[in-house]
Design an enzyme around this catalytic site. Structure first.
Site, PDB file in Angstrom:
ATOM      1  N   HIS A 172       0.777  -1.119   0.008  1.00  0.00           N
ATOM      2  CA  HIS A 172       0.032   0.040   0.033  1.00  0.00           C
ATOM      3  C   HIS A 172       0.702   1.496  -0.111  1.00  0.00           C
ATOM      4  O   HIS A 172       0.444   2.174  -0.541  1.00  0.00           O
ATOM      5  CB  HIS A 172      -0.989  -0.197   1.193  1.00  0.00           C
ATOM      6  CG  HIS A 172      -1.807   1.009   1.172  1.00  0.00           C
ATOM      7  ND1 HIS A 172      -3.165   1.115   1.142  1.00  0.00           N
ATOM      8  CD2 HIS A 172      -1.585   2.505   1.904  1.00  0.00           C
ATOM      9  CE1 HIS A 172      -3.748   2.110   1.102  1.00  0.00           C
ATOM     10  NE2 HIS A 172      -2.983   3.129   1.701  1.00  0.00           N
ATOM     11  N   HIS A 188       3.508   6.260  -2.012  1.00  0.00           N
ATOM     12  CA  HIS A 188       4.405   7.277  -1.396  1.00  0.00           C
ATOM     13  C   HIS A 188       5.820   6.795  -1.402  1.00  0.00           C
ATOM     14  O   HIS A 188       6.638   7.501  -0.885  1.00  0.00           O
ATOM     15  CB  HIS A 188       3.961   7.069   0.253  1.00  0.00           C
ATOM     16  CG  HIS A 188       2.546   7.205   0.616  1.00  0.00           C
ATOM     17  ND1 HIS A 188       2.197   8.728   0.561  1.00  0.00           N
ATOM     18  CD2 HIS A 188       1.486   6.793   0.723  1.00  0.00           C
ATOM     19  CE1 HIS A 188       0.848   8.583   0.653  1.00  0.00           C
ATOM     20  NE2 HIS A 188       0.387   7.361   1.096  1.00  0.00           N
ATOM     21  N   LYS A 230      -5.197  10.525  -7.510  1.00  0.00           N
ATOM     22  CA  LYS A 230      -5.348  10.794  -6.139  1.00  0.00           C
ATOM     23  C   LYS A 230      -5.233  12.227  -5.653  1.00  0.00           C
ATOM     24  O   LYS A 230      -4.239  12.901  -6.424  1.00  0.00           O
ATOM     25  CB  LYS A 230      -4.400   9.818  -5.337  1.00  0.00           C
ATOM     26  CG  LYS A 230      -4.252   9.974  -3.789  1.00  0.00           C
ATOM     27  CD  LYS A 230      -3.341   9.052  -3.186  1.00  0.00           C
ATOM     28  CE  LYS A 230      -3.553   9.163  -1.805  1.00  0.00           C
ATOM     29  NZ  LYS A 230      -2.489   8.623  -0.859  1.00  0.00           N
TER      30      LYS A 230
END
Length: 293
Positions: A172, A188, A230
């Protein structure tokens, strides 16, 4: 290779009990700043990354105000370092669609073990381990600590689609996951961003906020990846895999789901956000990244 797969499963099972036992933290805010500053300063494997930030934008804006790429230097020599290489080996192991359950070959499970082994050879992770042991927050046994890391980062959980075990904290955070409405969650890793930039799949739209930590540059931005979006995500450009894992682990232990204020090598304080998810009674990392508040 079957033995490796069995060992990996046992590592996660044994580590699960340790994950639950490390929740009550004795780490003070002052200690968080001190140890995180030391981790940044000691990040000798970090990459020197040159950014071209171009124009500022806003969260959720898909207007492209940055015609060029964000990373304009060549980090490939750094990618040959052991922890970067072990990190890269993991990136093609995951189903990004949350409706598809993850399955892994023995070779892929061995890559997870190899990554934990590689980061634990670094001074950054060894310093973190020493600190957590001194606070009574981790076993002094390196093998047990590795089991703990494997559990919280690579243990699988279900959150987005009932009954579909499609996620882990490492996936994730460092890759991304695509929801059924085509939006992105996670994402990230500046290393993964660079790969996608070079492949032409990441379109840099502009930055929202930025912070110099002395060794790294924290940047928030909206995302356009493969046409999926996003509203805002954050990256810690130049950080080694071990530094990001160490900061995430530190905040998982000390401030899970709470404000975790850390310090760069230059003394700049910033927030590190470690969200958790509990699945089948075990608490795992859900996501781990810097955040602007």
């Amino acid at each position: 290779m079957k033995l490796i797969a069995i060992v990996s499963v046992l590592v996660l099972a044994i580590g699960a009990s340790n994950a639950k036992s490390l929740r009550a933290s004795s780490i003070t805010d002052a200690e968080l700043l001190t140890v995180s500053k030391d981790l940044h300063t000691g990040d000798v494997n970090g990459a020197v990354v040159t950014l071209d930030l171009q124009s500022q934008t806003a969260a959720g804006s898909m207007a492209d105000v940055a015609p060029g790429p964000i990373i304009v230097s060549d980090p490939l020599p750094d990618f040959a370092k052991p922890t970067f290489a072990a990190f890269q080996a993991l990136l093609n192991n995951y189903q990004k669609n949350v409706t598809i359950q993850d399955t892994f070959t023995p070779e892929q499970l061995a890559e997870e073990v190899a990554f934990i082994d590689a980061v634990m050879e670094t001074s950054v992770m060894q310093s973190l381990h020493t600190f957590l042991v001194s606070k009574g927050e981790a076993s002094a046994d390196v093998a047990v600590f590795k089991q703990f890391l494997s559990t919280i980062w690579f243990g699988r959980w279900s959150e987005y689609v009932a009954g579909v075990v499609a996620s882990s904290g490492w996936e994730h955070t460092n890759v991304f996951e695509r929801l059924e409405d085509n939006t992105i969650v996670g994402y990230h890793s500046w290393i993964y961003l660079y790969n996608e930039q070079e492949d032409g799949d990441f379109n840099y739209l502009g930055y929202i906020e930025t912070l110099d930590t002395g060794k790294t540059t924290v940047v928030s931005m909206p995302v356009d990846l493969y046409g999926s979006t996003k509203a805002v995500t954050q990256f810690n450009f130049g950080a080694s895999p071990e530094l990001e894992l160490a900061l995430g682990t530190l905040c998982f232990v000390a401030r899970p789901d709470l404000a975790c204020v850390v310090s760069g090598s230059n003394g700049a304080a910033y927030n590190w956000d470690t969200h958790t998810v509990t699945y089948n009674g075990v608490q795992y990392v859900e996501s781990s990244h810097p955040i602007f508040e």
